[in-house]
Design an enzyme around this catalytic site. Sequence first.
Site, short mmCIF file in Angstrom:
data_model
loop_
_atom_site.label_atom_id
_atom_site.label_comp_id
_atom_site.label_asym_id
_atom_site.label_seq_id
_atom_site.Cartn_x
_atom_site.Cartn_y
_atom_site.Cartn_z
N HIS A 341 0.80 -1.23 0.00
CA HIS A 341 0.00 0.00 0.00
C HIS A 341 0.83 1.28 0.00
O HIS A 341 0.26 2.36 0.10
CB HIS A 341 -0.92 0.04 1.23
CG HIS A 341 -2.12 -0.84 1.13
ND1 HIS A 341 -3.27 -0.46 0.47
CD2 HIS A 341 -2.36 -2.08 1.58
CE1 HIS A 341 -4.17 -1.42 0.54
NE2 HIS A 341 -3.64 -2.42 1.21
N LYS A 531 -8.33 13.80 5.25
CA LYS A 531 -7.47 12.61 5.19
C LYS A 531 -6.42 12.73 6.28
O LYS A 531 -6.31 13.76 6.94
CB LYS A 531 -6.80 12.48 3.82
CG LYS A 531 -6.00 13.70 3.39
CD LYS A 531 -5.49 13.55 1.96
CE LYS A 531 -6.63 13.56 0.98
NZ LYS A 531 -6.33 12.88 -0.27
N ARG A 532 -5.68 11.67 6.48
CA ARG A 532 -4.60 11.69 7.46
C ARG A 532 -3.66 12.86 7.17
O ARG A 532 -3.34 13.14 6.00
CB ARG A 532 -3.86 10.35 7.42
CG ARG A 532 -2.77 10.17 8.42
CD ARG A 532 -2.39 8.69 8.50
NE ARG A 532 -2.14 8.12 7.19
CZ ARG A 532 -0.94 8.06 6.62
NH1 ARG A 532 0.12 8.53 7.25
NH2 ARG A 532 -0.79 7.49 5.43
N LYS A 537 0.96 14.29 1.75
CA LYS A 537 -0.40 14.58 1.29
C LYS A 537 -0.60 16.08 1.06
O LYS A 537 -1.59 16.50 0.49
CB LYS A 537 -1.42 14.06 2.30
CG LYS A 537 -1.43 12.52 2.39
CD LYS A 537 -2.43 12.02 3.41
CE LYS A 537 -2.38 10.50 3.56
NZ LYS A 537 -2.98 9.80 2.41
N THR A 639 -8.78 6.43 -1.48
CA THR A 639 -10.19 6.07 -1.64
C THR A 639 -11.09 7.26 -1.34
O THR A 639 -12.22 7.31 -1.80
CB THR A 639 -10.58 4.88 -0.75
OG1 THR A 639 -10.23 5.16 0.61
CG2 THR A 639 -9.91 3.60 -1.21
N LYS A 643 -14.73 8.47 -3.09
CA LYS A 643 -15.96 8.80 -2.36
C LYS A 643 -16.45 10.20 -2.72
O LYS A 643 -17.65 10.42 -2.95
CB LYS A 643 -15.71 8.70 -0.85
CG LYS A 643 -15.36 7.30 -0.37
CD LYS A 643 -14.71 7.32 1.00
CE LYS A 643 -14.09 5.96 1.32
NZ LYS A 643 -13.22 5.99 2.50
#
Length: 794
Positions: A341, A531-532, A537, A639, A643
Amino acid sequence: MALTLEQRIQRRLGLSPARATRRDVYRALCDSVREAVLERWVHTEEAWSEARHVAYLSVEFHMGRLLKTNLLALDLVEEARAALEPFGISLDELEEEEPDARIASGGLGRLAACFLDSLATQDLPGWGYGLRLELGMFKQQIVDGAQTESPDPWLGRQGWPWERPCAQEAVEVNFAGHVEFTHNRHLHCTWKPHHTVLAVPYDIPVVGHGTGSVGTLRLWQAEPTRELDVSAFLEGDYAQAFRENAIARSLTTFLYPPDHSAAGQELRVAQQYFLAAASVADLLRRFGGPEGLAERCTIQLNDTHPVLAIPELMRILLDEQDRTWEQAWEITREVFAYTNHTLLPEALETWSVDLIGRLFPRHIQIMEEIDRRHQQVVRKAHPSDHERPGRVAIVDPDNDRVHMAHLGVIGSRKVNGVAALHTRLLREGLFRDFDELYPERFCNKTNGITPRRWLLQCNPRLASLISEAIGEGWERDLERLRELEPYAEDAGFRGRYAQIKLQNKQDLAVWCEETHGIRFDPETLLDVQVKRIHLYKRQLLLVLWCVRRALQLERGEISEVVPRTVLFAGKAAATYEAAKRVIRMIHAVGEGLEYLPQVKDKLRVIFIPDYKVSAAQRIIPAAEISEQISAAGYEASGTGNMKLSLNGAITIGTMDGANIEIREAVGAEHVVTFGLDAAGIRQQQQQGPGPRELYESDETLREVLDTIASFEPYAPGFPDLVRELLHEDQYCVLADFAAYCEAQDEIDRRYLDSAGWNRSAVLNTARMGRFSSDRTIREYAQEVWRLEPVPVAP
């Protein structure tokens, strides 16, 4: 429902319905739903008893709330609403009584939950195996703009209404000790452990939607083999008396113990082995031994956390079953499959040889022998490449580390990435040497999401509009959303779609104020990054843009202003100080904007604390912009991007992870992409202009960073953050800044064309069918697990 809720409250809880609290009514309704599930569960176990299975091992399962999920799957929503009428309680109100099952940190665990839903919905035999973590990860609170962590006892005093304890199937898991050798016809090894804990299983039903199948998630709880050392207690040594209890309980208290200390690393590895060993023992029991396991089951390893299952199965086969090495390895390689992952080096787990040797003295011997034999294969295939054996080593003698990802690749029949780009980068980079040796072993399985939770359940208004337009059944066949495409040209349909988005924003605004005391105007454009929190990110990139936009607004440089609310949510790992500083910066910028009269009505920055599934189900249907801005080549898939797009948010993103496939699916004109691609990021890191040069050459960037550095009196540490960025911009925030600003300007232009924006939103929903987790699971079933559906009559 066989009994009314009033009868259940009386007979099961021993209460008068008149005295029942909302919590009592919740328990009674869960009891009723659980009763409806149990019969199907038993029938499923019988129907699947001789079938081939998958066992999905994951340290994370982010299940969220299950009451509404189960009611929808059983088609009992309206019956439940009617049963609640005498109590004057709505189903939505009652749902708030249920805790989020937060035994996960983010997307990895939510993906696992989606996969279990898809397995059951498609009648595919399988189990999930995880940990029953008493305190989950942690509860995030914001104090003076900074993240603080506190325990999250999500199970509460009364446990979880959906679980079924199965103490009779508990297994023992051993740790530490030493290995004894005996010689008969051949060398035999016996592990003599120092201590043992009990793994007690709790089963949670996973109800298939519109089918009779009910899958199972088995969660392991660690308990001591004895609660109390009586002799120590009688001697007054109370710490020693309860030591065994404390050791056991620590294994299933928190997810991901901090690994910055030796004690934290030891606990984390012990936790992973506890999951692996308990699950392997359970599977051998279920299938009657190694041959049955090899013939009828694939064990899917969800990332490196459960990879110790490979040497554990080898240990059992060699030492307890007395198999030869060749026999044991053939069975093991047939059983396992491994999903990678991440490409992040810090997430590719390696542990010291000493640590593994102390906790698992027999397993380190087995891993060293796997490594030795594998390196012989490598040397034979590449005799002139003397460095290659070291690159593929499981046990690295130079650094004294055990590489769990290498063990996963070597010990598995199939290895997959989770998006097309991610898999290509794995094969060309991280696992290149393995791919050249075993090209048939690698495959791609792009992630997916369950439309049952992430549209039908979380966005009922849009779900109803879709069913009105194309009929029901799309939630089990998401490709049918393609039938919505003609409606994107219908002004009336677009108007209803836009009205639903506004209503969802209004609901979110009410919830934010009532739950968190945070206000925002639902009439503004809602820009979301949830998100985290991690530097790759690049939440920081959006923060820099917010400062740039504020400076523009202060000077009146924008002629047509699109008022915007920028919403952040997510947790930083408790010991990840850089990510926690980003959270502090988000709050500092948000607070600062409130003092600027020319800005505050046109740009707001808010942060929703303690992000979880139930919060995501409110935010995602309301979002209009989906921020997917990670540095290209670092996000395996994502993901959240799926969504948000499914619910009509327009993606602004880099060409990273599944963003690439979303762009292909919905059309380049219906997303906004920007920035360096994965190759460009690598080139920038190696040869591009440095961050100081970018700072000096870009006046806008320089002004933004200087402004942030000036926050010092209000937010100590920000000048350090700027200095660090100018010293080393690992994730190319500064290199992508100008392109990102242009992309945000493009968002403004598109939003001013409401017809075009709403058309894009409808087409995002219509073209997301391929990102159903049903499709992902079908691909796994056909190409990795060799599973066939076994339908169960409802």
